[in-house]
Design an enzyme around this catalytic site. Structure first.
Site, mmCIF file in Angstrom:
data_model
loop_
_atom_site.group_PDB
_atom_site.id
_atom_site.type_symbol
_atom_site.label_atom_id
_atom_site.label_comp_id
_atom_site.label_asym_id
_atom_site.label_seq_id
_atom_site.Cartn_x
_atom_site.Cartn_y
_atom_site.Cartn_z
ATOM 1 C CE LYS A 124 -3.733 1.919 2.828
ATOM 2 N NZ LYS A 124 -2.983 3.087 3.359
ATOM 3 N N GLY A 186 -7.361 13.584 5.561
ATOM 4 C CA GLY A 186 -7.856 14.187 6.793
ATOM 5 C C GLY A 186 -8.845 15.309 6.599
ATOM 6 N N GLY A 212 -9.930 11.774 1.825
ATOM 7 C CA GLY A 212 -10.969 12.781 1.827
ATOM 8 C C GLY A 212 -12.382 12.296 2.060
ATOM 9 C CG ASN A 233 -7.129 6.474 8.483
ATOM 10 O OD1 ASN A 233 -7.378 5.944 9.568
ATOM 11 N ND2 ASN A 233 -5.913 6.870 8.168
#
Length: 268
Positions: A124, A186, A212, A233
């Site tokens: 990743k 974030g 986002g 996340n």
């Protein structure tokens, strides 16, 4: 948008995205960014609730110390070994999260060390700007090029919504899956460039919205544009209780019918 209805098995829990020899489902997540920390109990609760098939293993601590204890779940002190002692990962696909790197050199170095110590070759991969909010696409492509020359890696790169870069990664470097940012990490701002994402989704490989996502609607809008899933996340930490936020997100996502039945990926 897609119709909401209850299904016996939520569509996003089916393992249908094929990445080389791996199969994962469409809901991915991490355990916070560099401003968040989770303890072991919270990490396990988040993972058990999501039922994701992909476990990202952070590698940023390798810069400080090369050891098994440097492989973390999230950004706290939870090691991979501690997590595996608490949760059965035998049927989970593991990926090295090459995170918090800002140069191709460091990203490649961490990939090599990570694979040598864990045997995990699924990456990743991301190379970020100095503020850790966006992809440094130029350095990212350099890292992919170098890793392809070395060989032996399955690379899932993170890029901005840039069709030219995406096309290069697919056609020249044969990346089997792309992770494309909707907006800055974030930010929770959703998708800024719908048309560019739609074009990237036409390249013939699975595309994951990664960056986002602020709510379920952002996730599903990515699907509507032709993507095969999304990674959540930071939004899980907006209210201060990521395990609870995960449950709310999963419950909301479960109300949608399967929008991917005619997808380019297999449902087997």
């Amino acid at each position: 948008m897609f119709k909401q209805e209850n299904e016996k098995t939520p569509w996003f829990k089916e393992k249908w995205i094929e990445i080389d020899n791996y199969k994962v489902n469409s809901l991915w997540h991490c355990f916070g960014n560099h401003t968040h920390k989770v303890d072991l109990e919270t990490a396990v609760r988040m993972f058990a609730t999501s039922e994701t098939a992909l476990l990202p293993i952070n590698t940023h601590k390798l810069k400080e110390k090369v050891s098994q204890d440097s492989f973390l779940i999230g950004h706290g002190d939870v090691t991979l070994q501690q997590f595996e002692n608490a949760y059965d990962t035998s049927n989970i696909v593991k990926a090295l999260n090459i995170n918090l790197q800002t140069t191709a050199e460091d990203a490649v170095k961490h990939s090599i060390i990570g694979k040598s110590l864990t045997g995990v070759n699924l990456l990743k991969l991301e190379v970020l700007t100095e503020d850790m909010h966006d992809s440094n696409d130029e350095e990212l492509v350099k890292s992919v090029s170098q890793l392809r020359k070395i060989g032996g890696y399955v690379i899932m790169p993170l890029i901005s919504a840039n069709y030219k870069v995406a096309k290069e990664l697919v056609e020249e470097y044969k990346c089997p899956l792309l992770r494309v940012m909707g907006s800055s990490i974030g930010s929770g701002m959703g998708i800024n460039d719908q048309e560019e994402l739609r074009k990237i989704a036409s390249l013939g490989v699975p595309v994951i919205l990664d960056g986002g996502i602020g709510n379920v609607e952002d996730f599903m809008y990515g699907i509507e544009l032709g993507l095969q899933g999304g990674l959540i996340n930071s939004m899980l930490f907006f209210e201060g209780n990521p395990a609870k936020s995960m449950q709310i997100f999963v419950d909301s996502l479960s109300k949608y019918n399967n929008p991917l039945k005619k997808s380019i990926v297999s449902e087997t």
